[in-house]
Design an enzyme around this catalytic site. Structure first.
Site, short mmCIF file in Angstrom:
data_model
loop_
_atom_site.label_atom_id
_atom_site.label_comp_id
_atom_site.label_asym_id
_atom_site.label_seq_id
_atom_site.Cartn_x
_atom_site.Cartn_y
_atom_site.Cartn_z
N GLY A 165 0.84 -1.19 0.00
CA GLY A 165 0.00 0.00 0.00
C GLY A 165 0.87 1.24 0.00
O GLY A 165 2.08 1.17 0.30
N GLN A 195 3.11 9.93 1.44
CA GLN A 195 4.40 9.24 1.60
C GLN A 195 5.39 9.60 0.48
O GLN A 195 6.58 9.37 0.62
CB GLN A 195 4.21 7.73 1.69
CG GLN A 195 3.49 7.29 2.96
CD GLN A 195 3.32 5.80 3.04
OE1 GLN A 195 2.35 5.26 2.48
NE2 GLN A 195 4.23 5.12 3.68
N CYS A 227 5.78 -0.23 7.58
CA CYS A 227 5.48 1.04 6.91
C CYS A 227 6.68 1.42 6.07
O CYS A 227 7.82 1.39 6.57
CB CYS A 227 5.18 2.13 7.94
SG CYS A 227 4.75 3.71 7.21
N LEU A 228 6.42 1.79 4.80
CA LEU A 228 7.54 2.14 3.92
C LEU A 228 8.23 3.42 4.40
O LEU A 228 9.36 3.69 4.01
CB LEU A 228 7.03 2.30 2.48
CG LEU A 228 6.45 1.01 1.87
CD1 LEU A 228 5.90 1.27 0.48
CD2 LEU A 228 7.49 -0.11 1.85
N HIS A 278 -4.57 1.49 7.80
CA HIS A 278 -3.20 2.01 7.86
C HIS A 278 -3.04 3.18 6.87
O HIS A 278 -2.48 4.23 7.21
CB HIS A 278 -2.23 0.86 7.52
CG HIS A 278 -0.79 1.23 7.47
ND1 HIS A 278 0.13 0.70 8.36
CD2 HIS A 278 -0.07 2.04 6.65
CE1 HIS A 278 1.33 1.18 8.08
NE2 HIS A 278 1.23 2.00 7.03
N GLU A 279 -3.58 3.00 5.65
CA GLU A 279 -3.41 4.04 4.62
C GLU A 279 -4.28 5.27 4.91
O GLU A 279 -3.85 6.40 4.70
CB GLU A 279 -3.72 3.48 3.22
CG GLU A 279 -2.85 2.29 2.80
CD GLU A 279 -1.36 2.54 2.91
OE1 GLU A 279 -0.93 3.71 2.83
OE2 GLU A 279 -0.61 1.55 3.10
N HIS A 337 -2.60 7.40 7.29
CA HIS A 337 -1.59 8.27 6.66
C HIS A 337 -2.23 9.57 6.16
O HIS A 337 -1.65 10.65 6.28
CB HIS A 337 -0.94 7.58 5.46
CG HIS A 337 0.24 6.73 5.79
ND1 HIS A 337 1.37 7.21 6.43
CD2 HIS A 337 0.51 5.42 5.54
CE1 HIS A 337 2.26 6.24 6.57
NE2 HIS A 337 1.77 5.13 6.04
O1 K1U Z 1 1.69 2.43 3.88
C1 K1U Z 1 2.76 1.84 3.86
O2 K1U Z 1 3.73 2.29 4.44
C2 K1U Z 1 2.87 0.52 3.14
C3 K1U Z 1 2.80 -0.67 4.06
C4 K1U Z 1 1.35 -1.13 4.14
C5 K1U Z 1 0.98 -2.07 5.24
C6 K1U Z 1 1.72 -3.20 5.54
C7 K1U Z 1 1.32 -4.07 6.55
C8 K1U Z 1 0.18 -3.82 7.25
C9 K1U Z 1 -0.55 -2.68 6.97
C10 K1U Z 1 -0.16 -1.82 5.97
C11 K1U Z 1 3.69 -1.76 3.47
O3 K1U Z 1 3.49 -2.19 2.38
S1 K1U Z 1 5.03 -2.32 4.42
C12 K1U Z 1 5.73 -3.62 3.43
C13 K1U Z 1 4.94 -4.88 3.44
O4 K1U Z 1 4.08 -5.06 4.26
C14 K1U Z 1 5.19 -5.93 2.41
C15 K1U Z 1 6.15 -5.78 1.46
C16 K1U Z 1 6.37 -6.79 0.52
C17 K1U Z 1 5.62 -7.93 0.54
C18 K1U Z 1 4.66 -8.10 1.50
C19 K1U Z 1 4.43 -7.10 2.44
ZN ZN Z 2 2.69 3.30 6.20
#
Ligand code: K1U
Ligand code: ZN
Length: 171
Positions: free
Chosen positions: A46, A51, A94-95, A136-137, A140
């Site tokens: 996401g 971001q 979270c990225l 989560h989004e 943000h």
């Molecule tokens: O919003 C963001 O920072 C993105 C975040 C979203 C998220 C992840 C987990 C739970 C709720 C919301 C991410 O994508 S973190 C990376 C991640 O979860 C992932 C990356 C590659 C493969 C599988 C998962």
């Molecule tokens: Zn995030």
């Protein structure tokens, strides 16, 4: 398409409340294309526009597993209409807070209204990872990070670590 830089904690822009999108024009469509490129490259499941430094209420998402075809989803002006009393706990990442993961408890189901890229309104009911990721989004878009759902002790520790890293990088 272009990959954009992802803002990293403690960047203050992550605390901004994003503005609703009034008109879905070419600028918004380009932003969404770039958000997908950035999200897939990271990789993430996401991404909220803030971001990548754009305070507009738009989210990209793809919850497809590695061996499945891509399932890109766009949510313009998403709003939570209803949250369940039942809770679910997921380990979130979270990225904007790279390589930090922790368990967060949130409503297990949510009803969300949003516009698609054609401006068409939709209402969906989500559960599982979809519900967690939407919350989560949308957090943000309101300047809220998943670490805000942790204890103050944990949050302060993470913020301190990232502030120190940012200071070192600026030297
Ligand atoms: O919003 C963001 O920072 C993105 C975040 C979203 C998220 C992840 C987990 C739970 C709720 C919301 C991410 O994508 S973190 C990376 C991640 O979860 C992932 C990356 C590659 C493969 C599988 C998962
Ligand atoms: Zn995030």
């Amino acid at each position: 398409m272009a990959r954009r830089d992802i803002l990293i904690l403690p960047d203050k822009r992550l605390r901004q409340v994003s503005e609703p999108i009034k008109k879905i024009d070419t600028g918004i469509r380009k932003l969404v294309e770039d958000m997908f490129e950035t999200m897939y490259d990271a990789p993430g499941i996401g991404l909220a526009a803030i971001q990548v430094g754009t305070p507009k209420r738009v989210v990209t998402m793809d919850l497809a597993k590695k061996d499945e075809p891509k399932q890109p989803q766009v949510f313009v002006n998403p709003e939570i209409l209803w949250s369940s009393e039942e809770k679910a706990t997921y380990e979130e990442g979270c990225l904007s807070i790279p390589e930090f993961y922790d368990d967060v408890e949130r409503p297990a189901q949510v009803k969300v209204k949003y516009l698609d890229l054609e401006g068409e309104p939709h209402e969906i009911e989500a559960n599982g990872l979809f519900a967690t990721c939407l919350q989560h989004e949308i957090d943000h878009l309101n300047g809220v990070l998943f670490i805000d759902h942790l204890s103050k002790l944990k949050r302060d520790r993470v913020v301190k670590k990232f502030a120190k890293a940012a200071k070192r990088a600026a030297e």
